[in-house]
Design a protein around this motif. Sequence first.
Motif, PDB file in Angstrom:
ATOM      1  N   TYR A 248      -1.560  -3.739   5.223  1.00  0.00           N
ATOM      2  CA  TYR A 248      -1.718  -4.265   3.691  1.00  0.00           C
ATOM      3  C   TYR A 248      -0.255  -4.506   3.224  1.00  0.00           C
ATOM      4  O   TYR A 248       0.028  -5.112   2.113  1.00  0.00           O
ATOM      5  CB  TYR A 248      -1.908  -2.806   2.797  1.00  0.00           C
ATOM      6  CG  TYR A 248      -3.439  -2.551   2.929  1.00  0.00           C
ATOM      7  CD1 TYR A 248      -4.463  -3.178   2.141  1.00  0.00           C
ATOM      8  CD2 TYR A 248      -4.049  -1.549   3.991  1.00  0.00           C
ATOM      9  CE1 TYR A 248      -5.699  -2.895   2.352  1.00  0.00           C
ATOM     10  CE2 TYR A 248      -5.288  -1.294   4.155  1.00  0.00           C
ATOM     11  CZ  TYR A 248      -6.232  -2.049   3.252  1.00  0.00           C
ATOM     12  OH  TYR A 248      -7.360  -1.518   3.636  1.00  0.00           O
TER      13      TYR A 248
ATOM     14  N   ARG B 191       3.038  -7.479   3.250  1.00  0.00           N
ATOM     15  CA  ARG B 191       3.239  -9.077   3.616  1.00  0.00           C
ATOM     16  C   ARG B 191       4.176  -9.176   4.364  1.00  0.00           C
ATOM     17  O   ARG B 191       5.278  -8.554   4.459  1.00  0.00           O
ATOM     18  CB  ARG B 191       3.288  -9.703   2.408  1.00  0.00           C
ATOM     19  CG  ARG B 191       2.298  -9.764   1.264  1.00  0.00           C
ATOM     20  CD  ARG B 191       2.198 -10.758   0.302  1.00  0.00           C
ATOM     21  NE  ARG B 191       1.147 -10.861  -0.469  1.00  0.00           N
ATOM     22  CZ  ARG B 191       0.880 -11.763  -1.635  1.00  0.00           C
ATOM     23  NH1 ARG B 191       1.567 -12.585  -1.500  1.00  0.00           N
ATOM     24  NH2 ARG B 191      -0.310 -11.675  -2.323  1.00  0.00           N
TER      25      ARG B 191
ATOM     26  N   GLU C 297       3.305 -13.874   3.514  1.00  0.00           N
ATOM     27  CA  GLU C 297       1.599 -13.934   3.792  1.00  0.00           C
ATOM     28  C   GLU C 297       0.862 -12.713   4.358  1.00  0.00           C
ATOM     29  O   GLU C 297       1.825 -11.864   4.580  1.00  0.00           O
ATOM     30  CB  GLU C 297       1.727 -15.131   5.092  1.00  0.00           C
ATOM     31  CG  GLU C 297       2.432 -16.444   4.964  1.00  0.00           C
ATOM     32  CD  GLU C 297       2.294 -17.250   6.134  1.00  0.00           C
ATOM     33  OE1 GLU C 297       2.219 -16.393   7.206  1.00  0.00           O
ATOM     34  OE2 GLU C 297       2.378 -18.222   6.087  1.00  0.00           O
ATOM     35  N   PHE C 298      -0.349 -12.769   3.887  1.00  0.00           N
ATOM     36  CA  PHE C 298      -1.170 -11.762   4.410  1.00  0.00           C
ATOM     37  C   PHE C 298      -1.359 -11.500   5.660  1.00  0.00           C
ATOM     38  O   PHE C 298      -1.055 -12.119   6.614  1.00  0.00           O
ATOM     39  CB  PHE C 298      -2.512 -11.583   3.643  1.00  0.00           C
ATOM     40  CG  PHE C 298      -2.629 -11.675   2.290  1.00  0.00           C
ATOM     41  CD1 PHE C 298      -2.481 -10.731   1.575  1.00  0.00           C
ATOM     42  CD2 PHE C 298      -3.141 -12.768   1.704  1.00  0.00           C
ATOM     43  CE1 PHE C 298      -2.455 -10.524  -0.042  1.00  0.00           C
ATOM     44  CE2 PHE C 298      -2.979 -12.940   0.359  1.00  0.00           C
ATOM     45  CZ  PHE C 298      -2.774 -11.803  -0.626  1.00  0.00           C
ATOM     46  N   SER C 299      -1.518 -10.295   6.197  1.00  0.00           N
ATOM     47  CA  SER C 299      -1.681  -9.914   7.409  1.00  0.00           C
ATOM     48  C   SER C 299      -2.971 -10.330   8.309  1.00  0.00           C
ATOM     49  O   SER C 299      -3.971 -10.904   7.481  1.00  0.00           O
ATOM     50  CB  SER C 299      -1.529  -8.328   7.823  1.00  0.00           C
ATOM     51  OG  SER C 299      -2.817  -7.837   7.285  1.00  0.00           O
TER      52      SER C 299
ATOM     53  N   LEU D 134      -6.083  -8.675   6.895  1.00  0.00           N
ATOM     54  CA  LEU D 134      -6.418  -8.601   5.656  1.00  0.00           C
ATOM     55  C   LEU D 134      -6.856  -9.951   5.354  1.00  0.00           C
ATOM     56  O   LEU D 134      -7.884 -10.158   4.395  1.00  0.00           O
ATOM     57  CB  LEU D 134      -5.148  -8.110   4.720  1.00  0.00           C
ATOM     58  CG  LEU D 134      -5.418  -7.934   3.178  1.00  0.00           C
ATOM     59  CD1 LEU D 134      -6.469  -6.687   3.010  1.00  0.00           C
ATOM     60  CD2 LEU D 134      -4.266  -7.769   2.592  1.00  0.00           C
ATOM     61  N   HIS D 135      -6.385 -11.025   5.974  1.00  0.00           N
ATOM     62  CA  HIS D 135      -6.758 -12.434   6.012  1.00  0.00           C
ATOM     63  C   HIS D 135      -8.227 -12.362   6.319  1.00  0.00           C
ATOM     64  O   HIS D 135      -9.278 -13.113   5.620  1.00  0.00           O
ATOM     65  CB  HIS D 135      -6.065 -13.384   6.828  1.00  0.00           C
ATOM     66  CG  HIS D 135      -6.624 -14.649   6.885  1.00  0.00           C
ATOM     67  ND1 HIS D 135      -7.517 -14.852   7.827  1.00  0.00           N
ATOM     68  CD2 HIS D 135      -6.672 -15.699   6.173  1.00  0.00           C
ATOM     69  CE1 HIS D 135      -7.928 -16.045   7.679  1.00  0.00           C
ATOM     70  NE2 HIS D 135      -7.295 -16.737   6.635  1.00  0.00           N
TER      71      HIS D 135
ATOM     72  N   THR E 246     -13.337  -4.168   4.362  1.00  0.00           N
ATOM     73  CA  THR E 246     -11.958  -3.366   4.320  1.00  0.00           C
ATOM     74  C   THR E 246     -12.217  -2.042   4.853  1.00  0.00           C
ATOM     75  O   THR E 246     -11.168  -1.614   5.511  1.00  0.00           O
ATOM     76  CB  THR E 246     -11.899  -3.187   2.599  1.00  0.00           C
ATOM     77  OG1 THR E 246     -11.774  -4.481   2.302  1.00  0.00           O
ATOM     78  CG2 THR E 246     -10.444  -2.651   2.534  1.00  0.00           C
TER      79      THR E 246
ATOM     80  N   HIS F  95      -7.144 -16.471  12.074  1.00  0.00           N
ATOM     81  CA  HIS F  95      -5.786 -16.715  11.483  1.00  0.00           C
ATOM     82  C   HIS F  95      -5.058 -17.999  12.100  1.00  0.00           C
ATOM     83  O   HIS F  95      -4.506 -18.777  11.400  1.00  0.00           O
ATOM     84  CB  HIS F  95      -5.011 -15.395  11.798  1.00  0.00           C
ATOM     85  CG  HIS F  95      -3.777 -15.521  10.847  1.00  0.00           C
ATOM     86  ND1 HIS F  95      -2.462 -15.915  11.287  1.00  0.00           N
ATOM     87  CD2 HIS F  95      -3.358 -15.244   9.713  1.00  0.00           C
ATOM     88  CE1 HIS F  95      -1.413 -15.865  10.500  1.00  0.00           C
ATOM     89  NE2 HIS F  95      -2.280 -15.438   9.506  1.00  0.00           N
TER      90      HIS F  95
END
Length: 254
Positions: free
Chosen positions: A46, A48, A53-55, A58-59, A135, A209
Amino acid sequence: MLRTVTRLTPTFIPFFQARHENDYDFINTRTSKQPETGWERVKMMYARNEHDEFSVELHTVIQSAMSGAFLGAGFGGFVRSRNAYVYFIENNQATIFKSTMQAKKKLQDYVTVAFAKGAVQWGWRLGFFTGLFSTLATTISVYRGDTSLIEYVAAGTITGALYKVNLGLAATMVGAGLGCVLSTVAGMAILGILKLTGVSMDDIRRALHKIKEAREEQMHQAMEKSCEIKNDAITKHHQAILDERGEKKIEEIM
């Protein structure tokens, strides 16, 4: 023929051959520093990175929620617009319109509004519950450091219970049971496919990703190329004006 298929099979999808431990591919890259505990992995999920950038995990959750919202909007809009079309035809056969164009316009407006209402009604619900399920399942998987049937069953049970929570305790229990059964079936199917292909869920997340990064890189290159073309045209036009009128000093302009 079988030898040819075996030879052409990618090493990261080994239907006929096992992945060699020294094989390198872009979905198996790892960072040098790995978190040691489950809570550290969850916090990293959770948080950045240095580029804001998001992990990777999480992406994947965000992509799942957006895909669910898109599919829900399409399905809800289609169903409701179809029902609206049938209802309009059945209840306006005796209605007097000034022209055929007016009747078609009324029908189109009615169907369009119904499509929008159905898309909103189903889109946010499916997007919300898809995102919630993803999630929960991803968080449990990251905490455990492994992918198994536990996170699917837990996420499906909680999501099903929340879906019916406004209808009372009995409906909540029914929703939880139904979510548990459906998530168990889905989880077994997903784990079976992962076992068959020899790919882990972490590999899939990193592959998605990488696709996102490649898409963004292509977009940046296209924007840079467009700017270069635009700037080159402006520079040429400026140079043409200088050739035509000649250069002037600032003192002459003042």
